[in-house]
Design a protein around this motif. Structure first.
Motif, PDB file in Angstrom:
ATOM      1  N   UNK A  57      16.071  -3.311 -19.196  1.00  7.92           N
ATOM      2  CA  UNK A  57      14.650  -3.329 -19.526  1.00  7.92           C
ATOM      3  C   UNK A  57      13.888  -2.596 -18.426  1.00  7.92           C
ATOM      4  N   UNK A  58      12.662  -2.186 -18.747  1.00 10.38           N
ATOM      5  CA  UNK A  58      11.785  -1.507 -17.786  1.00 10.38           C
ATOM      6  C   UNK A  58      10.652  -2.459 -17.411  1.00 10.38           C
ATOM      7  N   UNK A  59      10.356  -2.555 -16.109  1.00 10.55           N
ATOM      8  CA  UNK A  59       9.182  -3.275 -15.618  1.00 10.55           C
ATOM      9  C   UNK A  59       8.118  -2.237 -15.306  1.00 10.55           C
ATOM     10  N   UNK A  78       7.975   2.050 -10.861  1.00  8.98           N
ATOM     11  CA  UNK A  78       8.564   1.590 -12.123  1.00  8.98           C
ATOM     12  C   UNK A  78       9.962   1.105 -11.774  1.00  8.98           C
ATOM     13  N   UNK A  79      10.357   0.000 -12.401  1.00  8.33           N
ATOM     14  CA  UNK A  79      11.665  -0.579 -12.137  1.00  8.33           C
ATOM     15  C   UNK A  79      12.454  -0.692 -13.436  1.00  8.33           C
ATOM     16  N   UNK A  80      13.762  -0.543 -13.312  1.00  6.07           N
ATOM     17  CA  UNK A  80      14.674  -0.798 -14.415  1.00  6.07           C
ATOM     18  C   UNK A  80      15.551  -1.968 -13.996  1.00  6.07           C
ATOM     19  N   UNK A 139       9.424 -12.988 -10.995  1.00  6.15           N
ATOM     20  CA  UNK A 139       9.268 -11.577 -10.622  1.00  6.15           C
ATOM     21  C   UNK A 139       8.080 -11.407  -9.683  1.00  6.15           C
ATOM     22  N   UNK A 140       8.290 -10.645  -8.619  1.00  9.70           N
ATOM     23  CA  UNK A 140       7.282 -10.471  -7.577  1.00  9.70           C
ATOM     24  C   UNK A 140       6.772  -9.037  -7.480  1.00  9.70           C
ATOM     25  N   UNK A 178      15.506 -10.413 -20.607  1.00 11.05           N
ATOM     26  CA  UNK A 178      14.177 -10.227 -21.171  1.00 11.05           C
ATOM     27  C   UNK A 178      13.136 -10.576 -20.117  1.00 11.05           C
ATOM     28  N   UNK A 179      11.955 -10.079 -20.306  1.00 12.94           N
ATOM     29  CA  UNK A 179      10.851 -10.360 -19.393  1.00 12.94           C
ATOM     30  C   UNK A 179       9.662 -10.819 -20.239  1.00 12.94           C
TER      31      UNK A 179
END
Length: 188
Positions: free
Chosen positions: A18-20, A27-29, A85-86, A63-64
């Motif tokens: 998933x992408x944050x 951007x984070x994966x 998540x931080x 999932x987020x």
């Protein structure tokens, strides 16, 4: 055509990612794998910045939630692990969350019955790179592996590899304080 990124680090098949996106700078994966690891990748630098190792069996789905404050992971066993998540917090807020995590680690007792704090990476490294901390878990009634997991509003839904779909409602802090159940998930 050539791809933009090639992120390599898992030792077994990657099962989900998933992408944050709720961060103005990065951007984070987030990827999970049959190697029992969750890896968080900074897409700007194309490096893995954190590896979560709490699972002991293959992870099949992640999932987020909508506001990207919780990450849930479903695996081969009957537990769903939840991480806070931080990545949206500034350095000071992140430092406070990590200190809360360290306070929970103080329960280690040495041979002289004195409490000790677990040693970990330097505090500065943790503040800069840790964007997820283990928060809680849910023990499922189904013993079949998770096939898919997702957040929907204030619910967490898990589809197992059998004929079962399980739903949980995520409680807020006020509900948790009045409840006697120690395994509830809360959102601050």
């Amino acid at each position: 055509e050539k791809g933009l990124y090639r992120l390599s680090g898992h030792s077994n098949a990657i099962t989900d990612c998933i992408i944050l996106e709720n961060n103005t700078e990065n951007k984070y994966l987030v990827s999970c794998s049959k190697d029992c690891l969750i890896k968080i990748w900074n897409l700007n630098s194309q490096f893995c910045i954190q590896t979560l190792v709490e699972h002991q069996q293959a992870i099949y789905s992640i999932t987020v939630n909508k506001d990207e404050t919780l990450l849930a992971c479903g695996s081969q066993d009957n537990k769903i692990k939840v991480y806070k998540l931080l990545h949206q917090l500034d350095k000071n807020q992140r430092q406070l969350e990590l200190k809360k995590k360290q306070i929970k680690k103080i329960s280690i007792v040495n041979d002289d019955n004195q409490s000790e704090l677990e040693e970990s990476e330097s505090e500065e490294e943790e503040i800069n790179y840790n964007i997820a901390i283990y928060y809680n878990h849910i023990i499922r009634t189904s013993s079949k592996r998770i096939a898919h997991i997702l957040f929907y509003d204030n619910y967490l839904i898990a589809q197992s590899a059998s004929k079962i779909i399980e739903w949980w409602r995520i409680r807020n802090n006020n509900e948790i304080e009045t409840s006697l159940s120690p395994l509830d998930i809360n959102i601050e």
